[in-house]
Design a protein around this motif. Structure first.
Motif, mmCIF file in Angstrom:
data_model
loop_
_atom_site.group_PDB
_atom_site.id
_atom_site.type_symbol
_atom_site.label_atom_id
_atom_site.label_comp_id
_atom_site.label_asym_id
_atom_site.label_seq_id
_atom_site.Cartn_x
_atom_site.Cartn_y
_atom_site.Cartn_z
ATOM 1 N N LYS A 58 0.485 -1.293 -0.156
ATOM 2 C CA LYS A 58 -0.192 -0.098 0.343
ATOM 3 C C LYS A 58 0.678 1.096 -0.175
ATOM 4 N N VAL A 59 0.122 2.451 -0.351
ATOM 5 C CA VAL A 59 0.937 3.744 -0.422
ATOM 6 C C VAL A 59 0.273 5.029 -0.235
ATOM 7 N N ALA A 60 0.959 5.560 0.110
ATOM 8 C CA ALA A 60 -0.178 6.662 0.559
ATOM 9 C C ALA A 60 0.836 8.414 0.747
ATOM 10 N N THR A 61 0.736 9.336 0.175
ATOM 11 C CA THR A 61 0.989 10.866 -0.069
ATOM 12 C C THR A 61 1.812 11.241 1.670
ATOM 13 N N GLN A 62 1.171 11.108 2.816
ATOM 14 C CA GLN A 62 1.735 10.994 3.998
ATOM 15 C C GLN A 62 3.389 10.191 4.165
ATOM 16 N N PHE A 63 3.408 9.137 3.569
ATOM 17 C CA PHE A 63 4.588 8.496 3.866
ATOM 18 C C PHE A 63 5.403 8.679 2.296
ATOM 19 N N ILE A 64 4.966 9.669 2.079
ATOM 20 C CA ILE A 64 6.336 10.197 1.394
ATOM 21 C C ILE A 64 7.484 11.235 1.596
ATOM 22 N N SER A 65 8.998 10.786 1.888
ATOM 23 C CA SER A 65 9.807 11.776 1.987
ATOM 24 C C SER A 65 11.134 11.424 1.116
ATOM 25 N N GLU A 66 11.966 12.252 1.813
ATOM 26 C CA GLU A 66 13.365 11.801 1.029
ATOM 27 C C GLU A 66 13.850 10.498 0.774
ATOM 28 N N LYS A 67 13.400 9.824 2.414
ATOM 29 C CA LYS A 67 13.952 8.371 2.598
ATOM 30 C C LYS A 67 13.038 7.215 2.275
ATOM 31 N N ASN A 68 11.783 7.463 1.588
ATOM 32 C CA ASN A 68 10.454 6.901 1.697
ATOM 33 C C ASN A 68 10.641 7.539 0.065
ATOM 34 N N PRO A 69 10.870 8.011 -1.397
ATOM 35 C CA PRO A 69 9.973 8.890 -2.296
ATOM 36 C C PRO A 69 8.620 7.885 -3.069
ATOM 37 N N PHE A 70 8.313 6.445 -2.829
ATOM 38 C CA PHE A 70 7.802 6.276 -3.267
ATOM 39 C C PHE A 70 6.729 6.009 -2.148
ATOM 40 N N GLY A 71 6.272 6.489 -1.147
ATOM 41 C CA GLY A 71 5.224 6.447 -0.019
ATOM 42 C C GLY A 71 4.429 5.203 0.752
ATOM 43 N N ILE A 72 5.787 4.190 0.243
ATOM 44 C CA ILE A 72 5.299 2.989 1.206
ATOM 45 C C ILE A 72 4.466 2.989 2.176
ATOM 46 N N ASP A 73 3.727 2.130 2.580
ATOM 47 C CA ASP A 73 3.057 2.177 4.110
ATOM 48 C C ASP A 73 4.504 1.202 4.445
ATOM 49 N N PRO A 74 4.979 1.489 5.191
ATOM 50 C CA PRO A 74 6.260 0.657 5.968
ATOM 51 C C PRO A 74 4.652 0.150 6.977
ATOM 52 N N ARG A 75 3.937 -0.170 7.758
ATOM 53 C CA ARG A 75 3.669 -1.741 8.236
ATOM 54 C C ARG A 75 3.005 -2.072 7.083
ATOM 55 N N ASP A 76 2.722 -1.518 6.133
ATOM 56 C CA ASP A 76 2.331 -2.454 5.287
ATOM 57 C C ASP A 76 3.353 -3.690 4.285
ATOM 58 N N GLU A 77 3.301 -5.463 5.232
ATOM 59 C CA GLU A 77 4.433 -6.018 5.078
ATOM 60 C C GLU A 77 4.847 -6.747 3.646
ATOM 61 N N ALA A 78 3.219 -6.754 3.070
ATOM 62 C CA ALA A 78 2.905 -6.789 1.838
ATOM 63 C C ALA A 78 4.056 -6.301 1.168
ATOM 64 N N GLY A 79 3.959 -4.432 1.228
ATOM 65 C CA GLY A 79 5.511 -3.753 0.649
ATOM 66 C C GLY A 79 6.880 -3.798 1.297
ATOM 67 N N LEU A 80 7.391 -5.160 1.461
ATOM 68 C CA LEU A 80 8.253 -4.419 2.220
ATOM 69 C C LEU A 80 9.122 -5.326 1.542
ATOM 70 N N ASP A 81 9.107 -6.270 0.181
ATOM 71 C CA ASP A 81 10.204 -6.844 -0.276
ATOM 72 C C ASP A 81 9.400 -6.336 -1.856
#
Length: 458
Positions: free
Chosen positions: A142-165
């Protein structure tokens, strides 16, 4: 008579240009031959109408022209002709139906991708492309605009295990497997964009806040250009990428070399103390406080954005910058960047330099600041009104940088010594933008204006 001849020549010239035109479709490289068919049908229908109407008009002008032997001849006024109007309505409706019906059939297929289509994501922003592929679990996180940052430019939700890989492609070069149905999920980070590969015959808008998609099957190996065909800002024309269609084994090998989201988050925050130790070698040229050194042609580093410093060091380490034999200074920097042992050392040095106190450099270039301000309107769209830089557009700070260094880089871009490497997507944009400064005086004028900026966002 002259008008009739002109219309006849117009029809002949138009048909001839269509037959022998040097501009036509690029070779088809996907499964969407049906789109070519619908375009061909449209051209045949509209072409027939164009020829018929203009030939009839030429005939009517010639047939009913004014003649010296019939000076009193007048046109008959007929306000209505139901029979003629009926036939024109039927013919027009038939022509429209012939054009639209195939398109509706193709559209019904276009919006229904195959069940076995492999998904990947296309992310557009001013003014470049990035891409995301699912990892071993086969699902995009999952992605969301609030997660976009210099370290996370794709805005991937770090709490979603499906996004870790999820596998991240941070440059504008996309590889795709040949002969496999693909579904591209389209997302924009800022404004309206449009994802287009002309050889694939599909295009779709990227709408902020929404997710659209296209699907296609690449059928012909090769390298093709990705375009944005929606006016998305001042550097819209430079928003280009590359897609390489290759056998699946080569695609898998390429994908294996890209980091996952989890890997991208593993690099620890920079340690300025360690960064200062690593900087000892750099200080010989760039100065003990990162102030730069005119005699050694070394630019200021103090106070530059951490993300920009990391990217430039990476470019030197990877040969993306400093590769041209004519760029002597860049070639000197390349081996120095490789003295940093690993990526963490790069982060530490960038953290240390970004925290160093700023200073006001000496002005060495003079010009017309009024003209320079006019030129800078274009530059400011990316670099900020006060030259403060902008992470969202990947544009570094200009205010406070040594003016002679900025001039040298503009000349390098104009000469093609920088920004021509296929992996330097941001430099590629500057390659085009630098050329709006038509001569050295224009460069001096814009630099004189930049010298007057304070780098503070208003």
């Amino acid at each position: 008579m002259r008008i009739a001849i002109t219309l006849l020549l117009l029809v002949i010239g138009t048909v001839a240009f269509h037959i022998w035109s040097p501009w036509w479709f690029t070779p088809l490289a996907s499964n969407w031959h049906a789109i070519d068919t619908t375009v061909d049908i449209t051209i045949w229908v509209t072409g027939f109408v164009f020829i018929a109407v203009n030939l009839f008009l030429a005939f009517a002008i010639y047939r009913y022209r004014k003649r010296p032997d019939q000076p009193d001849r007048k046109a008959a006024y007929e306000p209505e002709n139901k029979k003629l109007e009926g036939w024109l309505t039927i013919i027009t409706a038939a022509g429209v139906a012939i054009m639209l019906a195939p398109g509706l059939l193709v559209w019904s297929e276009f919006v229904r991708p195959p069940q076995d289509a492999a998904e990947f994501e296309v992310l557009g922003q001013q003014w470049h492309w990035t891409f995301r592929f699912p990892g071993e679990d086969g699902r995009l996180g999952k992605v969301a605009t609030q997660f976009i940052s210099e370290k996370n430019p794709f805005g991937i939700d770090p709490r979603d295990e499906a996004g870790l890989d999820d596998i991240l492609v941070s440059d504008n070069e996309l590889h795709l497997p040949e002969g496999k149905p693909l579904k591209a999920l389209l997302r924009s980070k800022d404004v309206l964009h449009n994802f287009t590969v002309p050889q694939f015959r599909v295009k779709m808008d990227l709408v902020p806040g929404l997710q659209s998609f296209v699907w296609f099957t690449p059928t012909k190996p090769g390298k093709y250009e990705i375009l944005c065909e929606e006016l998305c800002g001042i550097a819209h024309f430079a928003m280009r990428g590359k897609v390489i269609v290759e056998p699946e084994q080569a695609f898998t090998q390429w994908l294996a070399g890209k980091p996952t989201f989890a890997q991208s988050q593993q690099i620890a925050a920079g340690d300025p103390v360690k960064g200062q130790a690593h900087y000892a070698t750099c200080a010989a040229c760039h100065g003990p406080n990162g102030e730069g050194n005119p005699s050694l042609k070394a630019p200021r580093l103090a106070g530059m954005s951490e993300w920009y410093l990391k990217r430039q060091i990476h470019y030197f380490r990877e040969g993306i910058r400093g590769a041209s034999p004519e760029d002597k200074l860049g070639q000197q920097m390349a081996p120095m960047a490789n003295t940093l042992p690993d990526q963490q050392a790069v982060v530490d040095v960038a953290t240390y330099l970004s925290a160093l106190p700023e200073f006001t450099p000496l002005t060495t270039i003079h010009g017309d600041t009024r003209r320079g301000r006019h030129y800078y309107v274009t530059c400011g769209a990316c670099h900020g009104q006060q030259g403060e830089g902008n992470f969202a557009t990947n544009s570094p700070r200009l205010a406070g940088q040594r003016d002679w260094y900025l001039k040298q880089q503009l000349l390098n871009f104009k000469a093609g010594l920088r920004g021509t490497h296929q992996k330097d997507s941001y430099g590629h944009e500057m390659l085009f933008m630098a050329r709006i400064l038509t001569d050295e005086q224009a460069i001096d004028d814009v630099l004189a204006y930049i010298n007057s900026l304070d780098g503070v966002h208003e």
